[in-house]
Design a protein around this motif. Structure first.
Motif, short mmCIF file in Angstrom:
data_model
loop_
_atom_site.label_atom_id
_atom_site.label_comp_id
_atom_site.label_asym_id
_atom_site.label_seq_id
_atom_site.Cartn_x
_atom_site.Cartn_y
_atom_site.Cartn_z
N ARG A 122 26.80 -21.03 46.45
CA ARG A 122 25.52 -21.67 46.83
C ARG A 122 24.52 -21.18 45.94
N LYS B 127 17.45 -15.44 48.61
CA LYS B 127 16.33 -16.07 48.99
C LYS B 127 16.18 -15.76 50.22
N GLY C 99 16.11 -15.36 54.02
CA GLY C 99 16.80 -15.85 55.22
C GLY C 99 18.38 -15.68 54.80
N ASP C 100 18.64 -15.15 53.48
CA ASP C 100 20.31 -14.96 53.33
C ASP C 100 20.44 -13.47 54.04
N ASN D 117 25.90 -14.84 54.22
CA ASN D 117 25.54 -15.99 54.71
C ASN D 117 24.37 -16.76 54.14
N VAL D 118 24.51 -17.91 53.71
CA VAL D 118 23.54 -18.72 53.19
C VAL D 118 23.70 -20.02 53.64
N ASP D 119 22.30 -20.39 54.01
CA ASP D 119 22.02 -21.93 54.66
C ASP D 119 23.10 -21.80 55.70
N GLY D 120 23.36 -20.81 56.48
CA GLY D 120 24.08 -21.00 57.93
C GLY D 120 25.68 -20.91 57.52
#
Length: 154
Positions: free
Chosen positions: A63, A87, A89-90, A130-133
């Motif tokens: 991703r 980014k 949140g990652d 964990n990227v974008d959930g």
């Protein structure tokens, strides 16, 4: 001179062991040591699989991120690292197995581009993000565990 440099690095690692975790870093959920510092203290640090094309040079793409298990060879430490594309949140963490992948302990997650350095001698390790959930663990390693998952050992 090399011995002096190693002693200085060891002193840096020991001193940072007592430093409080950085803001935003969750406590490790583990009985194993989840590490000491996120600071790179040794210019010889590389990453597992570097220079091994059959292992994609130790890099996993997911991703828009590229992540790796970095290694500090002098004192047998490893660190999970989102090498590019990080980014806000990652999340990144290290899975550690002391029984060849039969069970594992999660060190993290950390809400930043890297984990703490964790002692790896005699253990199997892999880095996960964990990227974008969505969670993805490294797709390369020199060992294959249950279910075909890939791990690095020392």
């Amino acid at each position: 001179m090399k011995t002096s440099r190693r002693l200085a690095i060891a002193g840096s690692l020991l001193l940072t062991a007592t430093v409080a975790p950085f803001a935003g870093v969750q406590a490790a959920q583990a009985a194993v040591s989840c590490g000491y510092t996120t600071v790179t203290v040794d210019p010889l640090i590389t990453h597992k699989g570097a220079g091994t094309p059959s292992q994609n040079n130790g890099l996993t793409s997911f991703r828009g991120r590229v992540f790796q298990l970095r290694t500090e060879p002098t004192f047998d430490y490893s660190q999970g690292n989102i090498a590019s594309g990080y980014k806000s949140g990652d999340k990144v963490w290290i899975d550690v197995s002391e029984n060849q992948g039969q069970s594992w302990t999660q060190c993290g997650p950390y809400y930043r581009d890297r984990t703490y350095f964790s002692y790896h001698k005699g253990k199997w390790m892999r880095v996960c993000v964990n990227v974008d959930g969505i969670t993805q663990c490294a797709t390369n390693g020199n060992k294959t565990g249950p279910g075909g998952s890939k791990w690095w050992d020392d």
